[in-house]
Design an enzyme around this catalytic site. Sequence first.
Site, PDB file in Angstrom:
ATOM      1  N   ARG A   1       0.802  -1.231   0.000  1.00  0.00           N
ATOM      2  CA  ARG A   1       0.000   0.000   0.000  1.00  0.00           C
ATOM      3  C   ARG A   1       0.833   1.278   0.000  1.00  0.00           C
ATOM      4  O   ARG A   1       0.307   2.371  -0.210  1.00  0.00           O
ATOM      5  CB  ARG A   1      -0.956  -0.007   1.205  1.00  0.00           C
ATOM      6  CG  ARG A   1      -2.187  -0.868   0.953  1.00  0.00           C
ATOM      7  CD  ARG A   1      -3.104  -0.879   2.144  1.00  0.00           C
ATOM      8  NE  ARG A   1      -2.572  -1.714   3.227  1.00  0.00           N
ATOM      9  CZ  ARG A   1      -3.037  -1.698   4.477  1.00  0.00           C
ATOM     10  NH1 ARG A   1      -4.019  -0.887   4.810  1.00  0.00           N
ATOM     11  NH2 ARG A   1      -2.502  -2.481   5.399  1.00  0.00           N
TER      12      ARG A   1
ATOM     13  N   ASP B   1       7.043  -2.256  11.244  1.00  0.00           N
ATOM     14  CA  ASP B   1       6.334  -1.090  10.699  1.00  0.00           C
ATOM     15  C   ASP B   1       5.599  -0.307  11.790  1.00  0.00           C
ATOM     16  O   ASP B   1       4.711   0.481  11.496  1.00  0.00           O
ATOM     17  CB  ASP B   1       5.361  -1.512   9.594  1.00  0.00           C
ATOM     18  CG  ASP B   1       4.257  -2.427  10.093  1.00  0.00           C
ATOM     19  OD1 ASP B   1       4.282  -2.828  11.276  1.00  0.00           O
ATOM     20  OD2 ASP B   1       3.352  -2.740   9.292  1.00  0.00           O
TER      21      ASP B   1
ATOM     22  N   GLY C   1      -6.339  -6.072  15.137  1.00  0.00           N
ATOM     23  CA  GLY C   1      -6.893  -7.194  15.873  1.00  0.00           C
ATOM     24  C   GLY C   1      -7.506  -6.699  17.174  1.00  0.00           C
ATOM     25  O   GLY C   1      -6.969  -5.791  17.817  1.00  0.00           O
TER      26      GLY C   1
ATOM     27  N   ARG D   1      27.361  26.449   1.917  1.00  0.00           N
ATOM     28  CA  ARG D   1      27.434  25.082   1.404  1.00  0.00           C
ATOM     29  C   ARG D   1      28.513  24.286   2.147  1.00  0.00           C
ATOM     30  O   ARG D   1      29.285  24.838   2.926  1.00  0.00           O
ATOM     31  CB  ARG D   1      27.641  25.140  -0.100  1.00  0.00           C
ATOM     32  CG  ARG D   1      26.367  25.709  -0.778  1.00  0.00           C
ATOM     33  CD  ARG D   1      26.578  26.007  -2.241  1.00  0.00           C
ATOM     34  NE  ARG D   1      27.085  24.853  -2.951  1.00  0.00           N
ATOM     35  CZ  ARG D   1      27.732  24.924  -4.117  1.00  0.00           C
ATOM     36  NH1 ARG D   1      27.968  26.113  -4.682  1.00  0.00           N
ATOM     37  NH2 ARG D   1      28.144  23.836  -4.716  1.00  0.00           N
TER      38      ARG D   1
ATOM     39  N   SER E   1      33.184  46.781  -4.562  1.00  0.00           N
ATOM     40  CA  SER E   1      32.001  46.138  -5.140  1.00  0.00           C
ATOM     41  C   SER E   1      32.325  45.492  -6.476  1.00  0.00           C
ATOM     42  O   SER E   1      33.075  46.040  -7.287  1.00  0.00           O
ATOM     43  CB  SER E   1      30.907  47.177  -5.357  1.00  0.00           C
ATOM     44  OG  SER E   1      30.536  47.716  -4.118  1.00  0.00           O
TER      45      SER E   1
HETATM   46  C1  UD1 Z   1      -1.092  -7.606  12.901  1.00  0.00           C
HETATM   47  C2  UD1 Z   1      -1.844  -8.390  13.976  1.00  0.00           C
HETATM   48  C3  UD1 Z   1      -3.013  -7.542  14.478  1.00  0.00           C
HETATM   49  C4  UD1 Z   1      -2.486  -6.216  14.999  1.00  0.00           C
HETATM   50  C5  UD1 Z   1      -1.652  -5.515  13.939  1.00  0.00           C
HETATM   51  C6  UD1 Z   1      -0.991  -4.290  14.523  1.00  0.00           C
HETATM   52  C7  UD1 Z   1      -1.623 -10.729  13.326  1.00  0.00           C
HETATM   53  C8  UD1 Z   1      -2.317 -11.906  12.773  1.00  0.00           C
HETATM   54  N1  UD1 Z   1      -2.340  -9.619  13.410  1.00  0.00           N
HETATM   55  O1  UD1 Z   1      -1.992  -7.421  11.826  1.00  0.00           O
HETATM   56  O2  UD1 Z   1      -3.705  -8.220  15.493  1.00  0.00           O
HETATM   57  O3  UD1 Z   1      -3.566  -5.390  15.395  1.00  0.00           O
HETATM   58  O4  UD1 Z   1      -0.620  -6.373  13.432  1.00  0.00           O
HETATM   59  O5  UD1 Z   1      -0.374  -3.541  13.521  1.00  0.00           O
HETATM   60  O6  UD1 Z   1      -0.487 -10.823  13.706  1.00  0.00           O
HETATM   61  N2  UD1 Z   1       5.080 -10.003   8.664  1.00  0.00           N
HETATM   62  C9  UD1 Z   1       6.091 -10.901   8.364  1.00  0.00           C
HETATM   63  N3  UD1 Z   1       5.782 -12.076   7.762  1.00  0.00           N
HETATM   64  C10 UD1 Z   1       4.511 -12.435   7.476  1.00  0.00           C
HETATM   65  C11 UD1 Z   1       3.481 -11.508   7.785  1.00  0.00           C
HETATM   66  C12 UD1 Z   1       3.804 -10.314   8.386  1.00  0.00           C
HETATM   67  O7  UD1 Z   1       7.262 -10.621   8.614  1.00  0.00           O
HETATM   68  O8  UD1 Z   1       4.318 -13.522   6.933  1.00  0.00           O
HETATM   69  C13 UD1 Z   1       5.429  -8.726   9.295  1.00  0.00           C
HETATM   70  C14 UD1 Z   1       5.062  -7.540   8.447  1.00  0.00           C
HETATM   71  O9  UD1 Z   1       6.140  -7.163   7.618  1.00  0.00           O
HETATM   72  C15 UD1 Z   1       4.757  -6.494   9.505  1.00  0.00           C
HETATM   73  C16 UD1 Z   1       4.252  -7.290  10.683  1.00  0.00           C
HETATM   74  O10 UD1 Z   1       4.686  -8.611  10.481  1.00  0.00           O
HETATM   75  O11 UD1 Z   1       5.910  -5.781   9.899  1.00  0.00           O
HETATM   76  C17 UD1 Z   1       2.740  -7.243  10.832  1.00  0.00           C
HETATM   77  O12 UD1 Z   1       2.183  -7.867   9.685  1.00  0.00           O
HETATM   78  P1  UD1 Z   1       0.868  -7.313   8.996  1.00  0.00           P
HETATM   79  O13 UD1 Z   1       0.553  -8.181   7.825  1.00  0.00           O
HETATM   80  O14 UD1 Z   1       0.993  -5.869   8.752  1.00  0.00           O
HETATM   81  O15 UD1 Z   1      -0.190  -7.622  10.141  1.00  0.00           O
HETATM   82  P2  UD1 Z   1      -1.560  -6.912  10.342  1.00  0.00           P
HETATM   83  O16 UD1 Z   1      -2.557  -7.491   9.397  1.00  0.00           O
HETATM   84  O17 UD1 Z   1      -1.394  -5.450  10.375  1.00  0.00           O
HETATM   85 CA    CA Z   2       0.266  -3.855   9.650  1.00  0.00          CA
END
Ligand code: UD1
Ligand code: CA
Length: 460
Positions: free
Chosen positions: A19, A106, A143, A338, A410
């Site tokens: 996104r 993130d 969540g 600079r 000048s």
């Molecule tokens: C997740 C939580 C949610 C919470 C939210 C907060 C789960 C199932 N859900 O949801 O309850 O409210 O974060 O922001 O955990 N990532 C990996 N590998 C994967 C999937 C994700 O490394 O296979 C990493 C992503 O890069 C990210 C983090 O895990 O940094 C969270 O993943 P994301 O898919 O954003 O989870 P959410 O759906 O936001």
């Molecule tokens: Ca997220």
Amino acid sequence: MSKKRKLIAIILAAGEGTRMKSQTPKVLQTLAGRSLLDWVLRGARYAGAGGRVVVLGHEHERVRKTLPSDVATTVQARQLGTGHAVQTARAGLKNLSGDVLVLCGDAPLIRPQTLKRLLATHRRLGAAATVLTAEVRAARGYGRVVRDTQDPRWVARIVEERDASAAERAIREINSGAYCFSLPLLWKVLGRLKNSNRKREYYLTDVVELLRRQGEKVAAYRTPEENEILGVNTRQDLARAGSVLNQRKLQALMDSGVTIWDPASTWVDPDVKVGPDTEIWPGTFLTGSTVVGRKNRIGPQTHLDCTRTGKAVSIRYSILERSVLGNYVRVGPFSHLRPGTKVESYVVIGNYAETNRSRIKQGVKIGHMSYIGDATVGRHANIGAGVITANFDGARKHATRIGEQAFLGSSTVLVAPCSIGRRALTGAGAVVKAGTRVPAETVVVGVPARVLKKRAARSR
Ligand code: UD1
Ligand code: CA
């Protein structure tokens, strides 16, 4: 002998972040002078995590290159969910006991002191897992934290929005995505995760229910600061998070005795230092490793990048890059210093002046519309309006030396390499040719300038 319980951190950063619509992996997007991932890594370290492991996936080579050498990595080849991501870190951590912080790459706004409180709650309650939560106005996308109906101190489960019932969606306490787990208990249940949900992913959040079924306790620490848990998924989130971090920095500066007239239009990077009784006027940017002394007046509309100032310096409507200024210096309006400009005390660099790789000694005045490049300007020299160092011959840059108390009329053009002796004077419009050494105490005029006469004893 009781050993202090160990703490490590696992940071989930395998996702792509579609996104953001960017060619840069999401965790490398910069925010207030650092990458998202760097903010999270620092948070973990300041909270006391001894080891840090980052789970990489999308563009893992590129992300790995940005990491400090003491950070370990694993690669999750396919992003099968947050639970699966934690599993990929297991091999390297098998024999460890103690606790682990699991953080999302993130979510850069969680403060170290909040992580410390999360950990303290976890240990005080003897929980198997403790979830960092917050109560928010708009819970969308997060969540939901379902508390135990018998004893709401404990968490029963976490349900993802897309899997939640209408009643569960109405819950406003959300999962931040940051947790503390007892490592052995986490490993015990992690292998049992199933992907029987809407997203067909292995959710880390399902560990809560698995632990409960083992008779373990799952606790929550709810942070009162709602905006801490913001996860960055879009450019809008990035802007919001940037603003939060900036306001925190400004708050800390104000607490330490700095006046900031307009926090809404002032941007200060995290590593910047500002001395007390300095006033920062609207529209000012202080970035990189900038250090501002005390009693300065910076701005309005000024950008200092990796620049250092002494005390009681005034800079208005100007841009300074990798420059160093002494005490009582005045710059602007509308000047550009600079990289490599070194300015001693009591110098005035006035309207519309540009300097570059130059050393400007004490008491020099460069009042109006000048370009000083690759030059050394001696003490108390006076640079008249429109004086230019012609330092570039089309192929190479050349140096100019201006002696102390020299007086440049000048529109003097100094074709480098050349030098102006101490207390020498040039007439208006003089052109000093390349290779010329104007002797000390002389007056030169013309195009090109020729030696005219000896400078009178009292003339300036
Ligand atoms: C997740 C939580 C949610 C919470 C939210 C907060 C789960 C199932 N859900 O949801 O309850 O409210 O974060 O922001 O955990 N990532 C990996 N590998 C994967 C999937 C994700 O490394 O296979 C990493 C992503 O890069 C990210 C983090 O895990 O940094 C969270 O993943 P994301 O898919 O954003 O989870 P959410 O759906 O936001
Ligand atoms: Ca997220």
